[in-house]
Write an enzyme that holds these catalytic residues in place. Structure first.
Site, PDB file in Angstrom:
ATOM      1  N   CYS A 141      67.748  48.531  76.921  1.00  0.00           N
ATOM      2  CA  CYS A 141      67.603  49.735  76.073  1.00  0.00           C
ATOM      3  C   CYS A 141      67.914  51.019  76.825  1.00  0.00           C
ATOM      4  O   CYS A 141      68.252  52.026  76.220  1.00  0.00           O
ATOM      5  CB  CYS A 141      66.187  49.818  75.513  1.00  0.00           C
ATOM      6  SG  CYS A 141      65.753  48.370  74.584  1.00  0.00           S
ATOM      7  N   HIS A 162      65.742  56.770  72.353  1.00  0.00           N
ATOM      8  CA  HIS A 162      66.228  55.421  72.056  1.00  0.00           C
ATOM      9  C   HIS A 162      65.459  54.915  70.842  1.00  0.00           C
ATOM     10  O   HIS A 162      64.234  55.046  70.774  1.00  0.00           O
ATOM     11  CB  HIS A 162      66.010  54.509  73.265  1.00  0.00           C
ATOM     12  CG  HIS A 162      65.960  53.060  72.895  1.00  0.00           C
ATOM     13  ND1 HIS A 162      66.970  52.445  72.186  1.00  0.00           N
ATOM     14  CD2 HIS A 162      65.003  52.113  73.099  1.00  0.00           C
ATOM     15  CE1 HIS A 162      66.639  51.183  71.978  1.00  0.00           C
ATOM     16  NE2 HIS A 162      65.451  50.950  72.512  1.00  0.00           N
ATOM     17  N   ASN A 194      66.942  48.502  65.869  1.00  0.00           N
ATOM     18  CA  ASN A 194      67.023  48.814  67.297  1.00  0.00           C
ATOM     19  C   ASN A 194      68.303  48.175  67.845  1.00  0.00           C
ATOM     20  O   ASN A 194      68.413  46.951  67.888  1.00  0.00           O
ATOM     21  CB  ASN A 194      65.764  48.252  67.972  1.00  0.00           C
ATOM     22  CG  ASN A 194      65.748  48.441  69.478  1.00  0.00           C
ATOM     23  OD1 ASN A 194      66.771  48.705  70.089  1.00  0.00           O
ATOM     24  ND2 ASN A 194      64.570  48.275  70.065  1.00  0.00           N
TER      25      ASN A 194
HETATM   26  O1  UT7 Z   1      63.694  48.581  72.516  1.00  0.00           O
HETATM   27  C1  UT7 Z   1      63.056  47.969  73.592  1.00  0.00           C
HETATM   28  C2  UT7 Z   1      61.635  48.295  73.638  1.00  0.00           C
HETATM   29  N1  UT7 Z   1      60.949  47.646  72.543  1.00  0.00           N
HETATM   30  C3  UT7 Z   1      59.927  48.254  71.982  1.00  0.00           C
HETATM   31  O2  UT7 Z   1      59.624  49.374  72.351  1.00  0.00           O
HETATM   32  C4  UT7 Z   1      59.114  47.510  70.959  1.00  0.00           C
HETATM   33  C5  UT7 Z   1      57.660  47.781  71.182  1.00  0.00           C
HETATM   34  N2  UT7 Z   1      56.779  46.987  70.334  1.00  0.00           N
HETATM   35  C6  UT7 Z   1      56.752  47.093  68.994  1.00  0.00           C
HETATM   36  O3  UT7 Z   1      57.536  47.828  68.438  1.00  0.00           O
HETATM   37  C7  UT7 Z   1      55.693  46.325  68.233  1.00  0.00           C
HETATM   38  O4  UT7 Z   1      54.842  45.677  69.144  1.00  0.00           O
HETATM   39  C8  UT7 Z   1      56.281  45.297  67.228  1.00  0.00           C
HETATM   40  C9  UT7 Z   1      56.897  46.011  66.061  1.00  0.00           C
HETATM   41  C10 UT7 Z   1      57.297  44.419  67.922  1.00  0.00           C
HETATM   42  C11 UT7 Z   1      55.179  44.380  66.685  1.00  0.00           C
HETATM   43  O5  UT7 Z   1      54.163  45.160  66.077  1.00  0.00           O
HETATM   44  P1  UT7 Z   1      52.644  44.903  66.475  1.00  0.00           P
HETATM   45  O6  UT7 Z   1      51.858  45.837  65.695  1.00  0.00           O
HETATM   46  O7  UT7 Z   1      52.530  44.980  67.966  1.00  0.00           O
HETATM   47  O8  UT7 Z   1      52.395  43.435  65.927  1.00  0.00           O
HETATM   48  P2  UT7 Z   1      51.901  42.136  66.709  1.00  0.00           P
HETATM   49  O9  UT7 Z   1      53.004  41.545  67.508  1.00  0.00           O
HETATM   50  O10 UT7 Z   1      50.621  42.433  67.410  1.00  0.00           O
HETATM   51  O11 UT7 Z   1      51.583  41.166  65.500  1.00  0.00           O
HETATM   52  C12 UT7 Z   1      50.550  41.474  64.550  1.00  0.00           C
HETATM   53  C13 UT7 Z   1      50.541  40.389  63.496  1.00  0.00           C
HETATM   54  C14 UT7 Z   1      50.498  38.976  64.060  1.00  0.00           C
HETATM   55  O12 UT7 Z   1      49.724  38.185  63.181  1.00  0.00           O
HETATM   56  P3  UT7 Z   1      48.187  37.854  63.511  1.00  0.00           P
HETATM   57  O13 UT7 Z   1      48.192  37.137  64.815  1.00  0.00           O
HETATM   58  O14 UT7 Z   1      47.497  39.181  63.559  1.00  0.00           O
HETATM   59  O15 UT7 Z   1      47.773  36.999  62.351  1.00  0.00           O
HETATM   60  C15 UT7 Z   1      51.922  38.525  64.000  1.00  0.00           C
HETATM   61  O16 UT7 Z   1      52.049  37.142  63.913  1.00  0.00           O
HETATM   62  O17 UT7 Z   1      51.736  40.470  62.715  1.00  0.00           O
HETATM   63  C16 UT7 Z   1      52.393  39.189  62.734  1.00  0.00           C
HETATM   64  N3  UT7 Z   1      53.833  39.427  62.707  1.00  0.00           N
HETATM   65  C17 UT7 Z   1      54.516  39.564  61.559  1.00  0.00           C
HETATM   66  N4  UT7 Z   1      54.159  39.507  60.270  1.00  0.00           N
HETATM   67  C18 UT7 Z   1      55.130  39.701  59.349  1.00  0.00           C
HETATM   68  C19 UT7 Z   1      54.676  39.579  63.763  1.00  0.00           C
HETATM   69  N5  UT7 Z   1      55.909  39.814  63.315  1.00  0.00           N
HETATM   70  C20 UT7 Z   1      55.851  39.802  61.950  1.00  0.00           C
HETATM   71  C21 UT7 Z   1      56.808  39.993  60.942  1.00  0.00           C
HETATM   72  N6  UT7 Z   1      56.400  39.940  59.660  1.00  0.00           N
HETATM   73  N7  UT7 Z   1      58.094  40.250  61.214  1.00  0.00           N
END
Ligand code: UT7
Length: 336
Positions: free
Chosen positions: A115, A263, A293
């Site tokens: 990135c 970014h 992204n």
């Molecule tokens: O560009 C390079 C740098 N990258 C970044 O800066 C990305 C940084 N991170 C993020 O943007 C976020 O962490 C994400 C958008 C990737 C994920 O969001 P989050 O709020 O951190 O979600 P999480 O991974 O903690 O997941 C929360 C819940 C989980 O379910 P449980 O365990 O709470 O039941 C996941 O399984 O959301 C679930 N989940 C989804 N549900 C529906 C994960 N992905 C999805 C999805 N649709 N696509």
């Protein structure tokens, strides 16, 4: 010492729009989750058979940038190409751009850095120009994510975020010391390399012959892994630090910023930074809603789009900042 300025810029994204609703047919996800957590509404993914690759998309963006720079392709002295999704494991796409554009045998360098790849590439090009080594450098960021994502529910935490596309700039020698790239600041923290990673086909852990013999359809090491919340927490801290570092190095303050182009990692990250710096909506440019992204391509795509819609005028202070896998991060301060 010379100074360097962006003399031309362009971007290309594939026509094929993939909405959040389209993704919900492939995996257990929905529009509300994706928009709430990331701000993304849709992204571009290449259509099979379109012929688009990381290199060819980079070439399309580069042609526009070269034309807008008002130079002939043969005036390009050097090529820098940033990507994490090269057409081949090696050689990198820099040489393919040189071939496709039929540019004489100038050097072509590939930058990884994910990135932050474009920010690193721009910093490199800036310093080559400032020392007088080159006059016009083509700097490209291009990514083709869609072929490398796990588009099942298993991969939904990562695959809904990423999109395909390319952006390019021509960085040229300038006689005006007050305009152009004022500074760049680059950082890395390798202790977190495994927090956002595609492991395969890396030679660090396995022999290629082993991988081939195993031929395991459930091998996840070819898909990106991201510790999302950890990356998010580090991103907001490092983005802020490196923007402040760039401003301070130039005796500038947040009030001097005319346009911040972060970014496009996640709209929530951009909004966090915007609020932290108390910047009004018109001072931060985001387009992740449309393109997702696109890692190394996100800044040159956003920069070009912002410039095309007239959001960047001569004399403006434009701040670019990135954070991502490595971890790597950086900022570039430009007086347009
Ligand atoms: O560009 C390079 C740098 N990258 C970044 O800066 C990305 C940084 N991170 C993020 O943007 C976020 O962490 C994400 C958008 C990737 C994920 O969001 P989050 O709020 O951190 O979600 P999480 O991974 O903690 O997941 C929360 C819940 C989980 O379910 P449980 O365990 O709470 O039941 C996941 O399984 O959301 C679930 N989940 C989804 N549900 C529906 C994960 N992905 C999805 C999805 N649709 N696509």
């Amino acid at each position: 010492m010379y100074s360097s300025k962006i003399s031309g810029l362009g971007f290309y994204v594939p026509d094929n729009i993939v909405t959040n609703h389209d993704l919900s047919k492939l995996m257990d996800t929905d529009d509300a989750w994706i928009q709430e957590r990331t701000g993304i509404k849709e992204r571009r993914w290449i259509k099979e058979g379109s012929g688009d690759t990381t290199a060819t998309m980079g070439v399309k963006a580069a042609k526009i940038a070269i034309e807008r720079a008002g130079i002939d392709k043969d005036e390009i002295d050097f090529i820098v190409f940033a990507t994490l999704s090269p057409d081949y494991y090696f050689p990198g796409p820099g040489v393919m751009v040189q071939k496709e554009l039929e540019i004489k045998t100038v050097g072509a360098l590939d930058v990884r850095n994910q990135c932050s790849g474009f920010v690193y590439a721009l910093s490199l090009a800036d310093n080559y120009i400032k020392t007088g080594m080159y006059k016009n450098i083509l700097v490209i960021g291009s990514e083709l994510h869609s072929r490398g994502l796990d588009k099942t529910t298993r991969g939904r935490g990562v695959s809904v975020i990423f999109g395909d596309g390319a952006g390019a700039v021509v960085l040229s020698r300038s006689e005006s010391p007050k305009h152009g790239i004022l500074s760049s600041h680059l950082h890395a923290q390798g202790e977190f390399a495994e927090e956002l990673i595609v492991k395969a086909p890396g030679m660090g852990t396995r022999w290629v012959t082993e991988i081939l013999q195993e031929n395991d359809p459930n091998d996840e090491s070819y898909f990106p892994y991201m510790n999302g919340q950890f990356v998010f927490k580090n991103a907001v801290v490092r983005f802020s630090e490196v923007i402040n570092e760039g401003l301070q190095a130039n005796g500038l303050s947040v009030e001097d910023i005319d346009l911040l182009i972060p970014h496009q990692a996640n709209l929530r990250i951009s909004q966090f930074i915007q609020h932290k710096f108390r910047l009004s909506d018109d001072k931060v440019y985001n387009n992740i809603q449309k393109y997702g992204n696109t890692t190394a391509a996100s800044i040159p795509i956003a920069l070009t789009e912002a410039w095309e819609v007239g959001k960047i005028k001569e004399g403006d202070l434009v701040v670019l900042a990135a954070f991502g896998s490595g971890f790597t991060w950086g900022s570039v301060i430009i007086r347009w």
